[in-house]
Design a protein around this motif. Structure first.
Motif, PDB file in Angstrom:
ATOM      1  N   SER A   1       0.844  -1.195   0.000  1.00 18.47           N
ATOM      2  CA  SER A   1       0.000   0.000   0.000  1.00 18.47           C
ATOM      3  C   SER A   1       0.877   1.242   0.000  1.00 18.47           C
ATOM      4  CB  SER A   1      -0.894   0.008   1.249  1.00 18.47           C
ATOM      5  OG  SER A   1      -0.089   0.171   2.399  1.00 18.47           O
ATOM      6  N   GLN A   2       0.319   2.344  -0.502  1.00 16.96           N
ATOM      7  CA  GLN A   2       1.068   3.600  -0.565  1.00 16.96           C
ATOM      8  C   GLN A   2       1.483   4.098   0.815  1.00 16.96           C
ATOM      9  OE1 GLN A   2       2.162   5.513  -3.256  1.00 16.96           O
ATOM     10  NE2 GLN A   2       1.689   3.629  -4.358  1.00 16.96           N
ATOM     11  N   GLU A   3       0.724   3.707   1.829  1.00 20.55           N
ATOM     12  CA  GLU A   3       1.027   4.162   3.190  1.00 20.55           C
ATOM     13  C   GLU A   3       2.365   3.631   3.689  1.00 20.55           C
ATOM     14  OE1 GLU A   3      -2.190   3.207   5.780  1.00 20.55           O
ATOM     15  OE2 GLU A   3      -3.674   4.204   4.545  1.00 20.55           O
ATOM     16  N   THR A   4       2.679   2.411   3.281  1.00 20.53           N
ATOM     17  CA  THR A   4       3.890   1.790   3.834  1.00 20.53           C
ATOM     18  C   THR A   4       5.107   1.995   2.948  1.00 20.53           C
ATOM     19  OG1 THR A   4       3.315  -0.295   2.756  1.00 20.53           O
ATOM     20  CG2 THR A   4       2.591   0.003   5.035  1.00 20.53           C
ATOM     21  N   THR A   5       4.931   2.509   1.735  1.00 23.96           N
ATOM     22  CA  THR A   5       6.087   2.667   0.849  1.00 23.96           C
ATOM     23  C   THR A   5       6.313   4.123   0.502  1.00 23.96           C
ATOM     24  OG1 THR A   5       4.735   2.392  -1.140  1.00 23.96           O
ATOM     25  CG2 THR A   5       5.699   0.403  -0.186  1.00 23.96           C
ATOM     26  N   VAL A   6       7.540   4.545   0.651  1.00 24.94           N
ATOM     27  CA  VAL A   6       7.953   5.898   0.283  1.00 24.94           C
ATOM     28  C   VAL A   6       9.246   5.772  -0.497  1.00 24.94           C
ATOM     29  CG1 VAL A   6       8.639   8.176   1.149  1.00 24.94           C
ATOM     30  CG2 VAL A   6       6.925   6.847   2.390  1.00 24.94           C
TER      31      VAL A   6
ATOM     32  N   GLN B   1      10.241   6.071   9.013  1.00 20.16           N
ATOM     33  CA  GLN B   1      10.301   5.284   7.780  1.00 20.16           C
ATOM     34  C   GLN B   1      11.329   4.155   7.871  1.00 20.16           C
ATOM     35  OE1 GLN B   1       8.296   5.176   5.388  1.00 20.16           O
ATOM     36  NE2 GLN B   1       9.431   3.895   3.951  1.00 20.16           N
ATOM     37  N   VAL B   2      12.503   4.457   8.417  1.00 24.74           N
ATOM     38  CA  VAL B   2      13.547   3.433   8.543  1.00 24.74           C
ATOM     39  C   VAL B   2      13.098   2.360   9.531  1.00 24.74           C
ATOM     40  CG1 VAL B   2      15.902   2.995   9.359  1.00 24.74           C
ATOM     41  CG2 VAL B   2      15.448   4.923   7.842  1.00 24.74           C
ATOM     42  N   ASN B   3      12.450   2.778  10.618  1.00 29.34           N
ATOM     43  CA  ASN B   3      11.952   1.793  11.581  1.00 29.34           C
ATOM     44  C   ASN B   3      10.937   0.865  10.924  1.00 29.34           C
ATOM     45  OD1 ASN B   3       9.680   1.067  13.781  1.00 29.34           O
ATOM     46  ND2 ASN B   3      11.713   1.146  14.751  1.00 29.34           N
ATOM     47  N   LYS B   4      10.091   1.453  10.078  1.00 27.24           N
ATOM     48  CA  LYS B   4       9.075   0.654   9.388  1.00 27.24           C
ATOM     49  C   LYS B   4       9.743  -0.366   8.455  1.00 27.24           C
ATOM     50  CE  LYS B   4       5.556   3.173   8.379  1.00 27.24           C
ATOM     51  NZ  LYS B   4       4.702   4.185   7.701  1.00 27.24           N
ATOM     52  N   LEU B   5      10.833   0.062   7.810  1.00 30.98           N
ATOM     53  CA  LEU B   5      11.518  -0.806   6.851  1.00 30.98           C
ATOM     54  C   LEU B   5      12.260  -1.958   7.523  1.00 30.98           C
ATOM     55  CD1 LEU B   5      13.015   1.888   4.421  1.00 30.98           C
ATOM     56  CD2 LEU B   5      11.442   0.059   3.764  1.00 30.98           C
ATOM     57  N   LEU B   6      12.898  -1.668   8.658  1.00 31.71           N
ATOM     58  CA  LEU B   6      13.786  -2.664   9.272  1.00 31.71           C
ATOM     59  C   LEU B   6      13.209  -3.331  10.511  1.00 31.71           C
ATOM     60  CD1 LEU B   6      17.284  -0.900   8.901  1.00 31.71           C
ATOM     61  CD2 LEU B   6      16.225  -2.602   7.404  1.00 31.71           C
ATOM     62  N   SER B   7      12.000  -2.929  10.931  1.00 33.61           N
ATOM     63  CA  SER B   7      11.439  -3.561  12.134  1.00 33.61           C
ATOM     64  C   SER B   7      11.169  -5.041  11.849  1.00 33.61           C
ATOM     65  CB  SER B   7      10.141  -2.856  12.557  1.00 33.61           C
ATOM     66  OG  SER B   7       9.180  -2.937  11.534  1.00 33.61           O
ATOM     67  N   GLY B   8      11.491  -5.854  12.836  1.00 33.26           N
ATOM     68  CA  GLY B   8      11.361  -7.298  12.664  1.00 33.26           C
ATOM     69  C   GLY B   8      12.620  -7.926  12.099  1.00 33.26           C
TER      70      GLY B   8
ATOM     71  N   LEU C   1      16.141  -5.858  11.824  1.00 28.99           N
ATOM     72  CA  LEU C   1      17.261  -5.337  12.612  1.00 28.99           C
ATOM     73  C   LEU C   1      16.805  -4.398  13.723  1.00 28.99           C
ATOM     74  CD1 LEU C   1      19.698  -4.532   9.657  1.00 28.99           C
ATOM     75  CD2 LEU C   1      19.704  -6.556  11.117  1.00 28.99           C
ATOM     76  N   LEU C   2      15.573  -3.893  13.637  1.00 27.84           N
ATOM     77  CA  LEU C   2      15.056  -2.955  14.636  1.00 27.84           C
ATOM     78  C   LEU C   2      13.779  -3.500  15.254  1.00 27.84           C
ATOM     79  CD1 LEU C   2      15.449   0.443  12.701  1.00 27.84           C
ATOM     80  CD2 LEU C   2      17.109  -0.650  14.197  1.00 27.84           C
ATOM     81  N   VAL C   3      13.444  -2.984  16.427  1.00 30.42           N
ATOM     82  CA  VAL C   3      12.192  -3.351  17.089  1.00 30.42           C
ATOM     83  C   VAL C   3      11.132  -2.346  16.674  1.00 30.42           C
ATOM     84  CG1 VAL C   3      11.031  -3.651  19.318  1.00 30.42           C
ATOM     85  CG2 VAL C   3      13.442  -4.332  19.037  1.00 30.42           C
ATOM     86  N   LYS C   4       9.966  -2.825  16.322  1.00 32.16           N
ATOM     87  CA  LYS C   4       8.905  -1.965  15.801  1.00 32.16           C
ATOM     88  C   LYS C   4       8.552  -0.835  16.780  1.00 32.16           C
ATOM     89  CE  LYS C   4       4.320  -2.004  13.730  1.00 32.16           C
ATOM     90  NZ  LYS C   4       3.090  -2.774  13.453  1.00 32.16           N
ATOM     91  N   ASP C   5       8.555   0.389  16.248  1.00 24.86           N
ATOM     92  CA  ASP C   5       8.127   1.613  16.961  1.00 24.86           C
ATOM     93  C   ASP C   5       8.992   1.972  18.164  1.00 24.86           C
ATOM     94  OD1 ASP C   5       6.069   1.997  15.170  1.00 24.86           O
ATOM     95  OD2 ASP C   5       4.616   0.884  16.369  1.00 24.86           O
ATOM     96  N   GLU C   6      10.121   1.298  18.361  1.00 29.76           N
ATOM     97  CA  GLU C   6      10.939   1.624  19.533  1.00 29.76           C
ATOM     98  C   GLU C   6      11.541   3.029  19.422  1.00 29.76           C
ATOM     99  OE1 GLU C   6      14.349  -0.868  20.024  1.00 29.76           O
ATOM    100  OE2 GLU C   6      15.102  -0.526  17.995  1.00 29.76           O
ATOM    101  N   HIS C   7      11.652   3.537  18.188  1.00 27.03           N
ATOM    102  CA  HIS C   7      12.250   4.864  17.996  1.00 27.03           C
ATOM    103  C   HIS C   7      11.426   5.955  18.683  1.00 27.03           C
ATOM    104  CE1 HIS C   7       9.102   4.631  14.987  1.00 27.03           C
ATOM    105  NE2 HIS C   7       9.173   5.940  14.841  1.00 27.03           N
ATOM    106  N   ASN C   8      10.128   5.697  18.888  1.00 30.35           N
ATOM    107  CA  ASN C   8       9.252   6.712  19.492  1.00 30.35           C
ATOM    108  C   ASN C   8       9.729   7.131  20.879  1.00 30.35           C
ATOM    109  OD1 ASN C   8       7.592   6.730  17.268  1.00 30.35           O
ATOM    110  ND2 ASN C   8       6.245   5.116  18.053  1.00 30.35           N
TER     111      ASN C   8
END
Length: 1001
Positions: free
Chosen positions: A287-292, A460-467, A469-476
């Motif tokens: 979906s357009q929401e998840t891709t930039v 955006q980077v968190n969305k790309l790499l969560s699961g 190399l990164l933990v989802k939404d931890e950047h918040n």
């Protein structure tokens, strides 16, 4: 002979392997540079590219085959040559290309032995002798040591050498058999203590090359990046099976100025192209929401990693890539490589050996995985195996991932590898520590690392790499505080450096661009005045590098103060076209700008300082810089107060400067003395093509001095001397110059009190002159007696294209004489006769000429009372004339009858494109006739019927006629007493009938 043959065959075999000559054309021509610039010695490679926009201010180049030859018949071949280039530009590829071409006998046949060595290999030795060094490539070193055969020793990759070269403490060694420390061996060879007869070629990244003292380097060259065509070819090669995808990737790269500049480097272009290609191939499934579209560095590398982790590569592998058994395995690999990358970065270590891998606990068997093969490259030699990251930025990104992950649980300072430090708890403390170390580091080698570290906190980077190399939404948990900290680093005084700009880049990576957007909007609206606080100055410095607004021209007029200008100097250095008008700048600012123009890095090509408060002192400061500057081609100082002394300083600079092409000194009160100094400069300057001296009170004497110079000068093409009171005496002197000078193309003598005597001399010169194209004699005192003299010139001259005689006193007699000559003239394309008291008779004569003349494209008769009779004559001519494109008849006493005659002509004329009838009285009847013509005419593009008493009815006729006309793009109906209701009706009619035509009502 057999030994040499064996040497050639082994080099051909090794260096020809995998070398595709097609995409390497760029490497066959190197830039010839005069040493390293300040920015190359101090800044990170990426910052160098960003600041210079990927371009060097270098005019000379040298073909690869001449790299080791003398530059002239009287010079000698270089002994020490250094070729520099940023990471990923192709230095090692260049060496391969050279060695392979030489081994095949295509270039440099005078060289008998080429000994290619890499610093990667030299890293494996502690001690070495000169004899053993060359033994590694040939079994018969004696002839090389004795200098019997010309030998080239290649040392590739100085930036990868484990030991810094220390030339100030070199222990002298002249014994080729003595084993000494390898770094000492290299310094002795470069100094000429060893292998004196051999040529040495060192390749290096720019910063590392600064270890070699400039005085020891005989020739320095630089590898240039991709041009537009080369970038396209490179991407086409990447996407051989999908040219549409290649075109889309290129479109995205070009749309992002900063990214486009970076992609001039092949290594970076590969990573960016792969990432954007991967995004484009997969964006249809999401979906357009998840891709930039990836724009930031962090996003590009995140897509690259995601592609690597999923083993989804763009090129077809020779064998199916094995998908990693689990995400955890991938994390383990990235963690191990990340630690190696981070501590390697701190130690400035970019090449690793098996002992390094073991020291960091890296399982060598895991390096065979598809993931590792894309991040880490391997070079196997007989005596060693070396590993290095696929690009410097790849090492920095992995280092950032390691630091980000480790910082969440670390209790000691991660920059201390042993772990012995004061406790440091919490991710934010570690983040601040990294940023502060970057800001304090003199070598700037942590700048891109902290950009990546900041980017890992972006949504955006968190969305790309969560699961992965990164933990989802931890950047918040950290993002807002990290942003506040970075912004706090900007809250300094007006001391802006590349560190400040890098902090803005960090905010861009973290996707917080409010400050930059506010300043960019103000730049667009030219409303920066009063809002340049220290923080906004930081944003402005950043925008000067990356904003599209600054691409063609950087306009900082009416907004800068001394302090702000001083703070921006390091960024202004790389603005190609810079406008600093109306800033109330005084001489102290010129001292600042002079220092910028004097720097070797300077790329300013056009500089406008119009309407400031510059006196002779400021002009002297600029003049001093012109003595050494090698970039500036256009300098605009109009409307200042440099006076005769300032003009003399600039003139003295012009005697030495052979770069400046255009100098504008309009309205600077340089007077006769200033003109005399400039005339003196024109005798020796062979570069200046444009000189503007209007409104300077140079008088007849000043004009005579310039005329004398013109008799010898052959470079000046355009000279503006308007409003200088040169009179007939000055004109006569210039006329004498025109008899012998055939290089001047444009001469402007507007408003100079020139009468018929002066014009007679000028036109007599035109009879023999073969160079002048444009002559402006507007607003003088040329009477009807001057007409025949002008006519004589027009009959014989075959080069003059534009003649402006507006606002003189020609009357009908003078106009008729010129008209008669126009029957014979075949060169003139533009004739201005505005406001010359011309009436119907002269207009009729001009009309007669237009029936046979085939060169005139523009005729200006505005503010001459030619009336309906003159208009009717011109209309008759327009029925047969096929070249006139512009006709200006403003305020020419044309009424309805004249308009009706003109309308008849427009029905058949196919050449007229611009028609200006403003300020006449064609009325409703004339408007109706014109409207009927517009329904038929297809050539007219621009029509002005302003102030013509059309009334609402006449204007509606014109507007309605547009329905049948598909050529007009602009119509002016203002000042015709249309009324509000008429305006609405016309607007509605235009929207319906001709939406593409702009109509002012």
């Amino acid at each position: 002979e057999p030994m040499v043959q064996k040497h050639l065959e082994s080099l051909q075999s090794y260096y020809g392997n995998g070398l595709e000559t097609g995409p390497l054309q760029r490497l066959t021509n190197l830039l010839l540079v005069e040493g390293l610039t300040d920015i190359q010695q101090k800044e990170h490679d990426i910052l160098q590219i960003e600041a210079t926009k990927g371009l060097r201010n270098v005019s000379k180049s040298i073909p690869l085959e001449k790299l080791f030859l003398p530059l002239s018949k009287v010079s000698v071949p270089p002994r020490i040559s250094v070729t520099i280039g940023v990471a990923g530009i192709g230095k090692s590829t260049l060496v391969k290309l050279f060695v392979y071409s030489w081994a095949k006998g295509e270039i440099n046949r005078d060289i008998i032995f080429v000994l290619p060595l890499t610093f990667r290999e030299l890293n494996t030795y502690e001690k070495l002798s000169a004899e053993k060094l060359i033994c590694s490539d040939t079994t018969e070193p004696n002839c090389i040591l004795a200098g019997a055969a010309r030998t080239l020793l290649i040392l590739d990759g100085l930036d990868e050498f484990k030991t810094p070269l220390d030339f100030s403490n070199t222990v002298v060694c002249t014994d080729p058999k003595k084993e000494i420390q390898v770094d000492n061996l290299i310094t002795n060879i470069i100094r000429g203590n060893l292998l004196q007869e051999a040529s040495v070629w060192v390749t290096s990244r720019p910063t590392a090359a600064s270890q070699i003292p400039g005085g020891l380097v005989d020739r320095m060259t630089e590898i240039r990046g991709f041009g537009a065509a080369e970038m396209k070819d490179f991407l086409d090669q990447m996407f051989l099976d999908n040219r549409d995808l290649s075109g889309q990737v290129l479109h995205h790269i070009r749309a992002n100025r900063s990214l486009h500049v970076m992609c001039t480097v092949p290594g970076f272009c590969w990573i960016s192209g792969s990432s954007i290609g991967y995004y484009l191939k997969n964006s249809n499934n999401q979906s357009q929401e998840t891709t930039v579209v990836p724009k930031t560095l962090s996003e590009i590398y995140s897509y690259y990693f995601k592609m690597a982790l999923s083993s989804d590569w763009l090129e077809k592998p020779r064998e199916t890539l094995r998908i990693e058994q689990s995400v955890n395995n991938s994390k383990k690999i990235v963690g191990s490589l990340g630690r190696l990358a981070f501590y390697g970065l701190l130690k400035k270590k970019y090449v690793f050996y098996e002992q390094d891998m073991k020291a960091y606990g890296i399982d060598l068997s895991l390096l065979q995985s598809s993931l590792c093969s894309r991040l880490l490259l391997k070079e196997e030699m007989q005596s060693f195996t070396a590993y290095y990251f696929s690009h410097l930025t790849m090492q920095e990104f992995l280092a950032a991932i390691y630091y980000y992950t480790a910082a969440k649980r670390a209790i000691f300072d991660l920059f201390m590898e042993s772990g012995m430090s004061w406790p440091k708890l919490g991710f934010l403390n570690h983040f601040k520590s990294a940023v502060q170390r970057s800001l304090q580091a003199e070598d700037r080698q942590l700048d891109i690392f902290v950009r990546f570290l900041s980017g890992l906190l972006s949504p955006q980077v968190n969305k790309l790499l969560s699961g992965w190399l990164l933990v989802k939404d931890e950047h918040n948990s950290f993002r807002s505080q990290a942003i506040s900290f970075l912004q706090g680093c900007l809250n300094t005084d007006y001391a802006i450096s590349s560190r400040t700009v890098n902090t803005m880049h960090c905010l861009y990576e973290i996707q917080h661009m409010e400050i930059a957007k506010t300043v960019e909007e103000a730049m667009k609206n030219e409303s920066l005045a009063g809002m340049l606080t220290p923080v906004n100055c930081s944003a402005l410095a950043y925008l000067l590098q990356v904003s599209d607004i600054c691409m063609e021209e950087t306009n900082l007029s009416n907004c800068l103060t001394y302090n702000v200008c001083k703070s921006l100097l390091s960024q202004l250095l790389f603005c190609h076209s810079l406008r600093l008008d109306n800033n109330q700048f005084k001489d102290n600012v010129m001292e600042l700008l002079g220092s910028v123009l004097s720097v070797k890095d300077c790329q300013i090509q056009k500089l406008s300082l119009a309407e400031n408060q510059i006196s002779n002192k400021g002009a002297k400061a600029l003049a001093r810089s012109l003595m050494v500057n090698r970039s500036l081609t256009v300098l605009d100082l109009r409307s200042n107060s440099i006076g005769p002394t300032g003009a003399k300083a600039l003139a003295d600079a012009l005697k030495k400067n052979q770069i400046l092409l255009s100098l504008n000194l309009q309205y600077n009160t340089i007077k006769e003395d200033g003109a005399t100094s400039l005339a003196d400069a024109l005798l020796t300057n062979h570069r200046l093509t444009t000189l503007h001296l209007q409104k300077n009170a140079i008088g007849a004497h000043g004009a005579r001095k310039i005329a004398e110079a013109l008799k010898q000068n052959r470079s000046l093409k355009e000279l503006i001397l308007s409003s200088n009171s040169i009179g007939d005496n000055g004109s006569v002197a210039l006329a004498e110059a025109l008899r012998v000078n055939h290089s001047l193309q444009s001469l402007d003598l507007q408003s100079n009190s020139i009468s018929s005597a002066g014009v007679t001399a000028l036109t007599a010169a035109l009879c023999s002159n073969k160079g002048l194209i444009n002559l402006n004699l507007r607003e003088n005192s040329i009477s009807k007696e001057g007409g025949p003299a002008i006519a004589r010139a027009l009959r014989t001259n075959s080069t003059l294209r534009k003649l402006d005689l507006a606002a003189n006193l020609l009357y009908d007699e003078g106009g008729k004489a010129i008209a008669l000559a126009m029957r014979e003239n075949r060169a003139l394309t533009s004739l201005h006769l505005q406001w010359n008291f011309i009436q119907a008779k002269a207009a009729a004569a001009l009309a007669q000429a237009l029936q046979s003349n085939s060169s005139l494209a523009s005729l200006d008769l505005q503010e001459n009372a030619i009336g309906d009779e003159g208009m009717a004559a011109l209309s008759t001519a327009l029925k047969v004339n096929t070249t006139l494109a512009d006709l200006h008849l403003q305020v020419a006493s044309v009424g309805a009858a004249g308009a009706q005659a003109l309308a008849e002509a427009l029905m058949v004329n196919k050449s007229l494109q611009i028609l200006d009838l403003r300020g006449n009285s064609i009325g409703v009847a004339g408007a109706k006739a014109m409207a009927n013509a517009l329904k038929v005419n297809r050539s007219l593009r621009w029509l002005n019927l302003q102030e013509n008493s059309l009334g609402m009815d006449g204007a509606i006729c014109i507007a309605t006629a547009l329905k049948g006309n598909h050529g007009l793009t602009y119509v002016n109906l203002q000042g015709n007493r249309i009324g509000q209701s008429g305006v609405k009706m016309i607007s509605d009619a235009i929207r319906t009938n001709s939406p593409d035509c702009v109509v002012d009502v």
